[in-house]
Design a protein around this motif. Structure first.
Motif: not given
Length: 288
Positions: A140-142, A156, A173, A175, A181
């Motif tokens: 997850e990098n958003r 994305n 994604f 965590d 996620k």
């Protein structure tokens, strides 16, 4: 027949349609969007999609570009002019055109609106569902507000490209604690060995998928038990089934994760039953 787009009050040839270079959507990704499925001549779940559009606009403090009922008319007209019976209709609203500055414009400006529609072949999706799809996992990098359906989709885009290069269709994604996620453009689900549907709660950590909400309705009608909680990649790999949901895919079985099979590596009966029931339960608004 040429494709037609609606851009800020005008219906134009899709090939000629354009927005101003200082549109804040282009400059800052300062905008939101919605995509509705068109199936058998109906726009699917329009009410829920426009409800979510209104929420996204409110979160970014962008005004509606026109009255909601007027937007529905524009959407139907774009679908009609493009003769779409099966496909997608796309709505994008940005804060508008203003000199480039991180601050909101000092004086009120009209939001910018683009509506497009395109045809898709439902047979392609049906055949894909028969065999299922693969997903990969990515960290997850958003930003934390992925519950807002903004046009800021670079993470994305990169995740989906990584999936394609790996021979998969979607990227999940994940965590730091190893829990899933959502997909880059879908919500993620599993079916436990006990037959329970599991999907992450639709709080601020995932997008509140419209198709996800309709699938919850279908599950209730089918008497399926649902747990809204996080699940890990390892739990997904040991699940009875996995699948993804979105307006562009409806319900799509997942048969592999990072190249490892889910269950027997074939689409599961629950996902296929949910997919088969979707059109009967979803809200259907005449497209023209």
């Amino acid at each position: 027949m040429p494709r037609i787009a609606y851009v800020n009050g005008r219906y134009e040839r899709h090939a000629d349609a354009a927005v101003h270079i200082e549109d804040r959507g282009y400059q800052f990704a300062d905008g939101v969007y919605e995509v509705c499925e068109i199936a058998r001549g109906y726009i699917i779940d329009m009410t829920r999609h426009l409800d979510r559009l209104g929420r996204s606009l409110g979160e970014l403090r962008i005004e509606w570009p026109m009255h909601r009922k007027a937007l529905e008319i524009v959407m139907r007209e774009v679908v009609r002019r493009n003769a779409v019976r099966d496909g997608l209709v796309y709505v994008q609203v940005t804060r508008g055109v203003a000199p480039r500055d991180h601050y909101f414009p000092a004086r009120p400006i009209p939001p910018a609106l683009v509506v497009t529609a395109k045809k898709t072949n439902p047979e392609i999706s049906r055949k894909r569902a028969e065999t299922g799809v693969g997903v990969i996992t990515v960290p997850e990098n958003r930003w934390e507000r992925v519950d807002i359906k903004t046009v800021g989709l670079l993470p994305n885009v990169l995740a989906r490209q990584q999936a394609r290069e790996a021979g998969a269709v979607e990227a999940w994604f994940v965590d730091a604690d190893g829990t899933v996620k959502e997909g880059a453009s879908t919500n993620a689900w599993i079916v436990t060995p006990e037959g329970k549907l599991v999907t992450r709660p639709a709080d601020f950590g995932i997008l509140r998928g419209v198709t996800r909400a309709t699938v919850l309705d279908i599950a209730a009608k089918m008497g399926l038990e649902v747990e809204e909680r996080a699940f890990s990649v390892e739990e997904a790999l040991t699940a009875r089934e996995a699948f993804i949901t979105a307006a562009s895919t409806v319900v799509m079985p997942v048969v592999s994760i990072d190249g490892r099979p889910v269950a027997n590596g074939h689409p599961g009966s629950v996902a296929l039953s949910l997919r088969q029931s979707f059109f009967d339960v979803a809200e259907k608004s005449p497209a023209c």
